[in-house]
Design an enzyme around this catalytic site. Sequence first.
Site, PDB file in Angstrom:
ATOM      1  N   ASP A   1       0.867  -1.180   0.000  1.00 57.78           N
ATOM      2  CA  ASP A   1       0.000   0.000   0.000  1.00 57.78           C
ATOM      3  C   ASP A   1       0.903   1.229   0.000  1.00 57.78           C
ATOM      4  OD1 ASP A   1       1.015   0.139   2.528  1.00 57.78           O
ATOM      5  OD2 ASP A   1      -0.893  -0.134   3.559  1.00 57.78           O
TER       6      ASP A   1
ATOM      7  N   PHE B   1      -3.126   5.237   4.177  1.00 56.16           N
ATOM      8  CA  PHE B   1      -4.172   4.807   5.114  1.00 56.16           C
ATOM      9  C   PHE B   1      -3.656   4.840   6.551  1.00 56.16           C
ATOM     10  CE2 PHE B   1      -6.747   1.731   7.463  1.00 56.16           C
ATOM     11  CZ  PHE B   1      -8.016   2.191   7.162  1.00 56.16           C
TER      12      PHE B   1
ATOM     13  N   ASP C   1      -8.026  -7.791   0.347  1.00 57.10           N
ATOM     14  CA  ASP C   1      -7.055  -8.049   1.408  1.00 57.10           C
ATOM     15  C   ASP C   1      -7.696  -7.635   2.719  1.00 57.10           C
ATOM     16  OD1 ASP C   1      -6.685  -4.997   1.106  1.00 57.10           O
ATOM     17  OD2 ASP C   1      -5.541  -5.495   2.899  1.00 57.10           O
TER      18      ASP C   1
ATOM     19  N   HIS D   1      -5.708 -21.816   9.795  1.00 59.17           N
ATOM     20  CA  HIS D   1      -7.039 -22.243   9.349  1.00 59.17           C
ATOM     21  C   HIS D   1      -7.823 -21.078   8.730  1.00 59.17           C
ATOM     22  CE1 HIS D   1     -11.102 -23.778   9.179  1.00 59.17           C
ATOM     23  NE2 HIS D   1     -11.447 -22.679   9.807  1.00 59.17           N
TER      24      HIS D   1
ATOM     25  N   CYS E   1      -7.867 -28.415   5.576  1.00 57.39           N
ATOM     26  CA  CYS E   1      -6.551 -27.812   5.813  1.00 57.39           C
ATOM     27  C   CYS E   1      -5.745 -28.666   6.787  1.00 57.39           C
ATOM     28  CB  CYS E   1      -6.684 -26.365   6.302  1.00 57.39           C
ATOM     29  SG  CYS E   1      -6.906 -26.124   8.080  1.00 57.39           S
TER      30      CYS E   1
ATOM     31  N   CYS F   1      -7.141 -28.658  10.377  1.00 55.45           N
ATOM     32  CA  CYS F   1      -8.364 -29.441  10.589  1.00 55.45           C
ATOM     33  C   CYS F   1      -8.117 -30.938  10.422  1.00 55.45           C
ATOM     34  CB  CYS F   1      -9.465 -28.941   9.665  1.00 55.45           C
ATOM     35  SG  CYS F   1     -10.006 -27.275  10.140  1.00 55.45           S
TER      36      CYS F   1
ATOM     37  N   GLN G   1     -11.470   7.026  -4.913  1.00 53.64           N
ATOM     38  CA  GLN G   1     -12.084   7.454  -3.664  1.00 53.64           C
ATOM     39  C   GLN G   1     -13.418   8.141  -3.990  1.00 53.64           C
ATOM     40  OE1 GLN G   1     -11.287   6.832  -0.581  1.00 53.64           O
ATOM     41  NE2 GLN G   1      -9.156   6.123  -0.655  1.00 53.64           N
TER      42      GLN G   1
ATOM     43  N   GLY H   1     -11.562   3.624   0.610  1.00 52.52           N
ATOM     44  CA  GLY H   1     -12.568   4.369   1.368  1.00 52.52           C
ATOM     45  C   GLY H   1     -13.807   3.558   1.709  1.00 52.52           C
TER      46      GLY H   1
ATOM     47  N   CYS I   1     -13.472 -28.687   6.475  1.00 51.81           N
ATOM     48  CA  CYS I   1     -12.240 -28.077   5.972  1.00 51.81           C
ATOM     49  C   CYS I   1     -11.160 -29.147   5.851  1.00 51.81           C
ATOM     50  CB  CYS I   1     -11.795 -26.982   6.938  1.00 51.81           C
ATOM     51  SG  CYS I   1     -10.250 -26.183   6.480  1.00 51.81           S
TER      52      CYS I   1
END
Length: 380
Positions: free
Chosen positions: A95, A99, A269, A338, A309, A312, A192, A219, A307
């Site tokens: 970024d 922000f 994100d 997870h 993963c 799990c 924005q 925003g 799940c």
Amino acid sequence: MEPAIKYRLIKKEKHTGARLGEIVTPHGTFKTPMFMPVGTQASVKTMAPEELKEMGAGIILSNTYHLWLRPGEDIVEKAGGLHKFMNWDRGVLTDSGGFQVFSLAKLRDISEEGVAFKSHLSGEKLFLSPEKAIQVENALGADIMMSFDECPPFFESYDYVKKSVERTSRWAERGLIAHQNPATQGLFGIVQGAGFEDLRRQSAHDLVGMDFPGYSIGGLSVGESKAEMNRVLDFTTPMLPENKPRYLMGVGSPDALIDGVIRGVDMFDCVLPTRIARNGTTMTSQGRLVVKNAKYAEDFRPLDPKCDCYVCKNYTRAYIRHLIKADETFGIHLTSYHNLYFLINLMHQVQDAIEQDDLLAFREAFFEEYGYNEKNTRNF
Ligand SMILES: [Zn+2]
């Protein structure tokens, strides 16, 4: 000159604005729509890069403001850039620092030139301008960079937001001129305009005129309701070119991801999956599960029975709860793993649903099982 970032639209979903696509970066190609884990300090909290690869993360985000302050972009540059510094050979996005300056820093003073503020770490007086932000981002060396923008509060007055949008467009142009590595780093413009349709249109028009290789929508997810966010996306994504990726910044709850994709967003994100993981909260196909609660003390099932993963497959709710109660960092590692897997895997399912023109039915089934309803849509 070939741009550093290329987007290929593979197909549009029949019944919604959703797009299946592909983004080619200097560090690999990944399919969209997708979710990017956040590594604020050049580290996705508790996670090793190998584990992020294992779960299929194509690109991660790092924060310019934090890395500029510590360790400093010169050290990252000497290390050979962010990829080498953090041992990550897939995509990185930074970024602009804007922000954080607007949300973390104290006593900021905005002028046409840039923003003067005090470091949240040392109290030192600092100044960030579009040129300085780009210089830092060039030194960090991410594949995708963000323009320096102002992110005004969602309910700021029309007059203020109008002035802010105009300044953000001028800042975007200055950043474009300052950008030193367009062949290896793609710079995105950030649309924005808060909740005002005409200001979003003006912002999009200004930025599209500068021909960025991708566009971010900023925003949003700053305290407005989910309905407000969707209303803004409804009119904003159609203002953006079809042949460029669209990135909705700071959004990461499962419902908002699906609803963003439906409105034509390709990239997301958020710190949400790792932040809630540190409080012992997880996202599962049956909804939010606070594994540190007493009711899981003798629950020997996985966090999410659906799940597949690594967590799990190998660990129980009872064990993870015990670790978190005992302040063992491995517990937080397991919940973080997870949660990230859950969102990355959710986006894989969304990609399949777009492929089959079945996204609305997928949304309905997911919302039903997760426990979302019209009144309760942000319980992640
Ligand atoms: Zn899992």
